[in-house]
Scaffold this motif. Structure first.
Motif, short mmCIF file in Angstrom:
data_model
loop_
_atom_site.label_atom_id
_atom_site.label_comp_id
_atom_site.label_asym_id
_atom_site.label_seq_id
_atom_site.Cartn_x
_atom_site.Cartn_y
_atom_site.Cartn_z
N ARG A 12 38.93 20.86 -4.51
CA ARG A 12 38.40 21.64 -5.65
C ARG A 12 37.19 20.98 -6.33
O ARG A 12 36.76 21.38 -7.40
N GLY A 13 36.65 19.96 -5.71
CA GLY A 13 35.41 19.36 -6.21
C GLY A 13 35.51 18.89 -7.65
O GLY A 13 36.48 18.25 -8.05
N ALA A 14 34.48 19.24 -8.44
CA ALA A 14 34.40 18.75 -9.83
C ALA A 14 35.53 19.29 -10.71
O ALA A 14 35.78 18.77 -11.80
N GLU A 15 36.21 20.36 -10.26
CA GLU A 15 37.31 20.92 -11.04
C GLU A 15 38.61 20.12 -10.88
O GLU A 15 39.58 20.33 -11.60
N SER A 16 38.62 19.22 -9.92
CA SER A 16 39.88 18.56 -9.56
C SER A 16 40.37 17.60 -10.65
O SER A 16 39.65 16.69 -11.08
N LEU A 17 41.62 17.80 -11.04
CA LEU A 17 42.22 16.90 -12.04
C LEU A 17 42.74 15.63 -11.38
O LEU A 17 42.69 14.56 -11.99
N SER A 18 43.23 15.73 -10.14
CA SER A 18 43.71 14.50 -9.49
C SER A 18 42.55 13.54 -9.24
O SER A 18 42.67 12.33 -9.45
N SER A 19 41.38 14.09 -8.83
CA SER A 19 40.22 13.22 -8.59
C SER A 19 39.73 12.64 -9.92
O SER A 19 39.39 11.45 -9.99
N SER A 93 45.75 13.33 -5.29
CA SER A 93 46.18 14.42 -4.41
C SER A 93 46.47 15.66 -5.25
O SER A 93 47.24 15.59 -6.21
N GLY A 94 45.86 16.79 -4.91
CA GLY A 94 46.14 18.05 -5.61
C GLY A 94 46.94 18.95 -4.69
O GLY A 94 46.57 19.18 -3.53
N MET A 95 48.04 19.49 -5.20
CA MET A 95 48.95 20.26 -4.35
C MET A 95 48.28 21.49 -3.73
O MET A 95 47.66 22.29 -4.42
N ILE A 96 48.45 21.63 -2.43
CA ILE A 96 48.02 22.84 -1.71
C ILE A 96 49.23 23.34 -0.93
O ILE A 96 49.77 22.64 -0.08
N VAL A 173 53.19 6.37 -10.63
CA VAL A 173 52.87 7.79 -10.41
C VAL A 173 52.41 8.44 -11.71
O VAL A 173 53.04 8.28 -12.75
N VAL A 174 51.30 9.16 -11.62
CA VAL A 174 50.84 9.98 -12.75
C VAL A 174 50.84 11.43 -12.27
O VAL A 174 50.12 11.77 -11.33
N ARG A 175 51.67 12.26 -12.90
CA ARG A 175 51.71 13.67 -12.51
C ARG A 175 50.92 14.50 -13.51
O ARG A 175 51.09 14.33 -14.72
N VAL A 176 50.08 15.39 -12.99
CA VAL A 176 49.37 16.35 -13.84
C VAL A 176 49.91 17.71 -13.42
O VAL A 176 49.51 18.26 -12.39
N GLU A 177 50.86 18.23 -14.19
CA GLU A 177 51.64 19.37 -13.72
C GLU A 177 51.43 20.61 -14.59
O GLU A 177 51.09 20.50 -15.76
N GLY A 178 51.70 21.77 -14.00
CA GLY A 178 51.71 23.01 -14.77
C GLY A 178 50.32 23.53 -15.06
O GLY A 178 50.11 24.23 -16.06
N THR A 179 49.37 23.23 -14.17
CA THR A 179 47.98 23.59 -14.46
C THR A 179 47.69 25.08 -14.26
O THR A 179 46.59 25.52 -14.58
N VAL A 180 48.64 25.85 -13.73
CA VAL A 180 48.41 27.30 -13.64
C VAL A 180 49.18 28.07 -14.72
O VAL A 180 49.23 29.29 -14.70
N LEU A 181 49.77 27.34 -15.66
CA LEU A 181 50.63 28.01 -16.64
C LEU A 181 49.90 28.34 -17.94
O LEU A 181 50.52 28.54 -18.98
N GLY A 182 48.57 28.39 -17.88
CA GLY A 182 47.79 28.79 -19.07
C GLY A 182 47.11 27.60 -19.73
O GLY A 182 47.46 26.45 -19.48
#
Ligand SMILES: Cc1cc2nc3c(=O)[nH]c(=O)nc-3n(C[C@H](O)[C@H](O)[C@H](O)COP(=O)(O)O)c2cc1C
Length: 205
Positions: A12-19, A93-96, A173-182
């Motif tokens: 996801r390039g510059a939009e990526s939260l994991s990067s 790593s961003g989940m796909i 581990v650092v989790r960035v979760e729930g990014t599609v929930l608004g």
């Protein structure tokens, strides 16, 4: 002084939260501890899928490798050299589709190398990349650390298993979760990650 290896893999390039957060960790450690930083962006130079040239070449004696096998093994050797040189490894790593990006899977397919990064001891497989600190940032649209979707987390748990298999067992581990929930959920996930990372960097210094 440490040598840090930053591996990012989100398509996801510059939009990526994991990067973004993996980069924050790597740069934060470097600014606190000094040392050098190697950046391996697996989407800029994606590792190839492994082939029979690699699978046969990696266990053949170097003198017996065909030209095709030499080229295939060279790719893996480069990634392994980067891993071996690092004291600290930061992985994004961003989940796909419930797992990791294929770029990152292809990287693991190269660095998970019998007798190089893992061996077989009397009690079973034994990781050979020991004594390194790992920071793993995983981002996902849903929440997988708890709740109904936890059984479908084929990203963080799988990555922890892959890392452990090659000897990388000291993992934060650092989790960035729930990014599609608004937007509120995104802001909360970002704030949580920032707090966790600040605490990890304080501990690292
Ligand atoms: C092609 C694609 C597939 C995705 N599949 C999933 C999925 O299976 N489960 C999920 O929770 N989120 C999924 N997402 C959402 C991403 O995991 C989310 O946007 C995450 O922040 C991606 O990581 P990144 O910000 O580092 O790119 C998907 C996103 C994309 C673009």
């Amino acid at each position: 002084m440490s040598h840090i290896l930053l591996v990012t893999s989100s398509p996801r390039g510059a939009e990526s939260l994991s990067s973004r957060f993996a980069t924050d960790i790597a740069e934060g450690i470097q600014s606190r501890l000094g040392g050098s930083l190697t950046v391996r962006d697996l989407t800029v130079n994606p590792p190839p899928h492994i082939t029979s040239a690699y699978i046969e070449g990696r266990t053949a004696s170097p003198d017996d490798r065909t030209p095709e096998q030499v080229e295939a093994v060279k790719v893996a050797q480069h990634f392994v050299d980067e891993l071996k040189a690092a004291d600290v490894i930061v992985l994004g790593s961003g989940m796909i589709n419930f797992g990791l990006p294929t770029q990152l899977k292809a990287w693991f397919d190269h660095v998970t190398w019998p007798r190089v990064t893992f061996g077989y001891g009397d009690t079973g497989p034994k990781g050979l990349l020991t004594g390194k600190k790992v920071y793993l940032v995983t981002a996902s649209g849903g929440v997988f650390s708890e709740g109904a979707w936890a059984p479908f987390d084929f990203q963080t748990n799988y990555l922890l298993h892959l890392l452990g298999f090659i000897g990388l067992t000291d993992v934060e581990v650092v989790r960035v979760e729930g990014t599609v929930l608004g937007p509120d959920a995104v802001n909360a996930a970002i704030a949580d990650a920032e707090t966790t990372i600040a605490a990890l960097l304080t501990k690292a210094a």
